[in-house]
Design an enzyme around this catalytic site. Sequence first.
Site, mmCIF file in Angstrom:
data_model
loop_
_atom_site.group_PDB
_atom_site.id
_atom_site.type_symbol
_atom_site.label_atom_id
_atom_site.label_comp_id
_atom_site.label_asym_id
_atom_site.label_seq_id
_atom_site.Cartn_x
_atom_site.Cartn_y
_atom_site.Cartn_z
ATOM 1 N N SER A 226 -121.916 -63.248 40.088
ATOM 2 C CA SER A 226 -120.512 -63.065 39.762
ATOM 3 C C SER A 226 -120.227 -63.485 38.323
ATOM 4 C CB SER A 226 -119.642 -63.836 40.768
ATOM 5 O OG SER A 226 -118.281 -63.515 40.605
ATOM 6 N N ASP A 396 -117.995 -53.931 47.298
ATOM 7 C CA ASP A 396 -117.463 -55.012 46.466
ATOM 8 C C ASP A 396 -116.358 -54.459 45.581
ATOM 9 O OD1 ASP A 396 -116.946 -57.157 44.849
ATOM 10 O OD2 ASP A 396 -119.028 -57.528 44.285
ATOM 11 N N HIS A 422 -118.931 -59.066 47.907
ATOM 12 C CA HIS A 422 -119.248 -59.987 46.815
ATOM 13 C C HIS A 422 -120.053 -61.198 47.294
ATOM 14 C CE1 HIS A 422 -118.462 -60.598 42.563
ATOM 15 N NE2 HIS A 422 -118.211 -61.869 42.777
#
Length: 643
Positions: A226, A396, A422
Amino acid sequence: MPVPFLGRLNITEYAALVGSFLLVGLEALIRVLTLALPSSLLAVFYGISRRLFNRLTSPQQKRAEQRRRSVSASIRDASDFVDICAMFGYTAEEHVVQTEDGYLLGLHRLAWRKGEEDVRVNRGPNSVKKRVVYLHHGLLMNSEVWVCLTDEQRTLPFVLVDHGFDVWLGNNRGNKYSKKSIKCSPTSLEFWNFSIDEFAFYDIPDSISYILDTTGQPSLSYIGFSQGTAQAFASLAVHPKLNDQVNVFIALAPAMSPAGLSNGIVDALVKASPQVLFLLFGRRSILSSATMWQSILYPPLFTKVIDVGLAFLFNWKTQNISTSQKLAAYPHLYSFTSTKSVVHWFQIIRTKSFQMFDDDVHPPMLLSSSSKYTKVAKYPTRNIKTPIVLVYGGSDSLVDIKVMLRELPSQTVAIEIPHYEHLDFLWARDVDSQVFGHVFDALESFTGAEHTKEEFERYRSARHTSLISRNSSGRHAARGSDVVDSDVSTAVGWSNEDDTPVGPGEEHENEIAERSDFVPEGRPDTAMARQSHQAREGQIPSPSAASRLAKPRGLRVAMPGEDGYSRHSPSPSASSTRAARLDESVGTEATLDGMQDRDLDFEPAVSPATSIKRRSAGECQLSLDSMKGGRGISLGASRFPET
């Protein structure tokens, strides 16, 4: 100039502002009352929330929760990174690195397999030499998110250690392990005056420099999750020398320029001016009350609150993460960061540009445009020389892969796991089989900082071998499926309602890569990669045990062309040449041309609900549900850099 008063905000921002102030005021009132209450009353509230949860839960759910409690509770209640690792029998070191601007960052190190704690690793000429891997967490997180899993075999740092790597895990300034500076106090506004820019200019390069100095290794491999990927994109873009210190960058759930949030009101707030956001959240740590809610809510209820929040903000269902894993991991999910760093993301979303922090944001309603007079600097990510492997989820909402590929070098590889969201890249039930194989393919192929053509070819060969490595293997049962691959195997994907074969690209013209529904179960035995590793003096052999990791059953692979988009290759046909080859043309996808269907023994990655019409050896027909599931694989090839 802006319209007086009214021009400061637009209508949606006013609505979001009023609603947000009401919620913040309610939370502030609850927080004040909570802080003023003695611990005995807090225990009462905890008990009330537990009874409320039990009353709303069925007996079957209660029994299942009781079975999961012993495993999850110990991880949930672990105080820090070292304690979690000790639960699984691993010894962790703690290090502190001082950044150029005076922040003290906590680093964690896992260098020893179980039982080899007395071995000297990367400590001088007489020590055991191991390749170094660096992992970095996401937004509002710390290094604990990598190790708070309920199964050792699903924990990436432990798997890397067992395969002979020297594993380091970083932490951003301001979080649990990095809440100190030699210049200012965490209670001051100055301490929290940082954004993604400071992560990129100081935290990442200074941490990497410290690790390489400590281990004596010339380069390391970077694995980010991320925001940890965004920090690497930015750092590699603005630090040319850093590209010589990172031999490969593996981006899990990569983040660069998200489209926005799924909830309209919140999305309007996100795209509001920074002044509104600073007024709402303050200028120090954001969402610091999260720890308060965790302390007064019964853990199963706390996990449901988190799930509701994720669904509300991002439309994530979190169905790939088990309840026991949520109970163990969610208490370790939050860590402190600055409001400014979150505002920075809001600016990126608002401008749809991966740019540096804008200190001079203009109001939305202007009588004249000033965009032609000022321009915020973008991170020059196309200048990155380090090989990049993107592994992203098709479900995602924070990933726009087409936009991302346009901003990255042409040799970038993008691999999609269609059903992943995610957080699945950290904690999914099958993260070991879906993700780890791609990680080891890249680690085995890119071993030095030279970024040579041979390394790119080695990686391409590893990806190709992943498809055909099961040729000589016996029939086997598909992992996670009740279907046995007794007579169904294929090299190309779909059949339409008329039972005529069609290429995946024909049905999904706008998709990034072609698709097939079967992939091999085992990782390829990449002899070429292992020999290359062994030939490099002072480095460990390639982790051969990685070949035991199961291969993901649902993914797509693509490499962008010069314009940032992948192009479909013609679908293989029965009349095409009977030789497997890779298309090496610039910016195109690789194809497996003319392989006999029966020559490839692939596992059928189908769920119990998926229907299969058996026709003959080497042919299959899948239902529309299977196609929508996105299971399949195709291979990408691209232009390689000149050496």
